[in-house]
Design a protein around this motif. Structure first.
Motif, PDB file in Angstrom:
ATOM      1  N   ARG A  40       0.825  -1.212   0.000  1.00  0.00           N
ATOM      2  CA  ARG A  40       0.000   0.000   0.000  1.00  0.00           C
ATOM      3  C   ARG A  40       0.861   1.263   0.000  1.00  0.00           C
ATOM      4  NH1 ARG A  40      -4.649  -2.554   3.982  1.00  0.00           N
ATOM      5  NH2 ARG A  40      -5.834  -3.509   2.281  1.00  0.00           N
ATOM      6  N   LEU A  41       1.971   1.217   0.684  1.00  0.00           N
ATOM      7  CA  LEU A  41       2.881   2.366   0.660  1.00  0.00           C
ATOM      8  C   LEU A  41       3.470   2.554  -0.734  1.00  0.00           C
ATOM      9  CD1 LEU A  41       4.664   1.784   4.082  1.00  0.00           C
ATOM     10  CD2 LEU A  41       3.170   3.717   3.509  1.00  0.00           C
ATOM     11  N   ALA A  42       3.850   1.450  -1.372  1.00  0.00           N
ATOM     12  CA  ALA A  42       4.393   1.544  -2.731  1.00  0.00           C
ATOM     13  C   ALA A  42       3.350   2.091  -3.694  1.00  0.00           C
ATOM     14  CB  ALA A  42       4.887   0.170  -3.184  1.00  0.00           C
ATOM     15  N   ALA A  43       2.094   1.645  -3.552  1.00  0.00           N
ATOM     16  CA  ALA A  43       1.028   2.135  -4.424  1.00  0.00           C
ATOM     17  C   ALA A  43       0.780   3.627  -4.229  1.00  0.00           C
ATOM     18  CB  ALA A  43      -0.256   1.353  -4.154  1.00  0.00           C
ATOM     19  N   LEU A  44       1.058   4.123  -3.023  1.00  0.00           N
ATOM     20  CA  LEU A  44       0.889   5.547  -2.731  1.00  0.00           C
ATOM     21  C   LEU A  44       1.991   6.389  -3.363  1.00  0.00           C
ATOM     22  CD1 LEU A  44      -0.794   7.614  -1.030  1.00  0.00           C
ATOM     23  CD2 LEU A  44       0.834   7.203   0.828  1.00  0.00           C
ATOM     24  N   GLY A  45       3.100   5.753  -3.712  1.00  0.00           N
ATOM     25  CA  GLY A  45       4.228   6.485  -4.266  1.00  0.00           C
ATOM     26  C   GLY A  45       5.387   6.643  -3.309  1.00  0.00           C
ATOM     27  N   VAL A  46       5.247   6.075  -2.109  1.00  0.00           N
ATOM     28  CA  VAL A  46       6.378   6.075  -1.178  1.00  0.00           C
ATOM     29  C   VAL A  46       7.478   5.190  -1.751  1.00  0.00           C
ATOM     30  CG1 VAL A  46       7.128   5.354   1.134  1.00  0.00           C
ATOM     31  CG2 VAL A  46       4.930   6.522   0.835  1.00  0.00           C
ATOM     32  N   ARG A  47       8.711   5.633  -1.646  1.00  0.00           N
ATOM     33  CA  ARG A  47       9.826   4.843  -2.176  1.00  0.00           C
ATOM     34  C   ARG A  47      10.844   4.459  -1.105  1.00  0.00           C
ATOM     35  NH1 ARG A  47       6.782   3.518  -4.954  1.00  0.00           N
ATOM     36  NH2 ARG A  47       6.385   3.969  -7.154  1.00  0.00           N
TER      37      ARG A  47
END
Length: 242
Positions: A40-47
């Motif tokens: 979910r963090l990756a889908a949000l754009g967190v890297r």
């Protein structure tokens, strides 16, 4: 924007499941709890994600690696043999998190909360996600006002979901706020985040949102098995009973 996943706890109430497996690696719906967060963090754009560890730390590193399979970069904040509590974890991980606002998520919860609802920065020091009080925590934690302000006192009360956005400034002056709390004088310090949040609430610097969807604090084997069954039943399954 960076994120912190709190994954250092011993999971003592989950024994024997956590005797050889860190609680965030316990599976629900076919994948570890912590992987739900990473996706979910990756889908949000967190890297960039910081994961704090203590209990069975090598197992987490072995399972997650550098995060590349989720298009993430995982940095590890090893705390030693004993977890540093939430406040100590934030302080210990701060050099890895930088000076900007960051998301923090408890590694032992599951929720269908959409991380896209989180602000890029809180209006004050913290923005908290709150949920209806589960049966095992009927008195809740905080009150949410109509204007979004979160207070330590007041009604109706809701439960902190273990999801939030924070400014590093929340930690400023932590020694004065914590006082003589056991562990504060250790190196590295061990202390809870709650006193800092309550101090920020008194200054009107904490707001939040009420999530009315699904959420589980995976604190017992029974709740783990119930959640797993619900997720395996598919998206049409009814929400977990609070």
């Amino acid at each position: 924007m960076k994120a912190l996943i709190l994954a250092a706890g011993k999971g003592e109430r989950m024994r024997p499941l956590t005797a050889h497996t860190p609680k965030p690696l316990l599976e629900v719906g076919g994948k570890p709890l912590i992987v739900w967060h990473l996706e979910r963090l990756a889908a949000l754009g967190v890297r960039e994600v910081v994961v704090n560890t203590a209990w069975l730390a090598p197992r987490l590193v072995e399972a997650l690696g550098d995060g590349a399979r989720w298009s993430l970069r995982i940095a590890w904040a090893h705390e030693g043999a004993e977890p540093l509590e939430t406040g100590g974890a934030f302080l210990h991980a701060r050099p890895l998190l930088g000076d900007g606002p960051f998301i923090a998520v408890n590694g032992d919860i599951w929720s269908d909360f959409d991380f896209a609802r989180l602000p890029r920065a809180p209006r004050g020091d913290a923005h908290l996600v709150l949920v209806d009080n589960p049966a095992h925590h009927p008195d809740g934690d905080f009150a949410l006002a109509a204007d979004g302000r979160v207070d330590a006192a007041g009604a109706p009360r809701l439960t902190f979901a273990g999801i939030g956005v924070y400014r590093p400034q929340l930690l400023e002056g932590w020694r004065g706020t914590i006082g003589a709390e056991p562990g504060a004088g250790l190196d590295p310090p061990r202390f809870r985040l709650a006193p800092l949040l309550r101090a920020a609430m008194r200054a009107g610097r904490v707001d939040g949102v009420h999530h009315r969807g699904r959420w589980t604090d995976v604190g017992t084997p029974e709740r783990l098995h119930e959640l797993d069954a619900r997720l395996r039943a598919g998206p049409a399954a009814p929400a977990l009973t609070p």
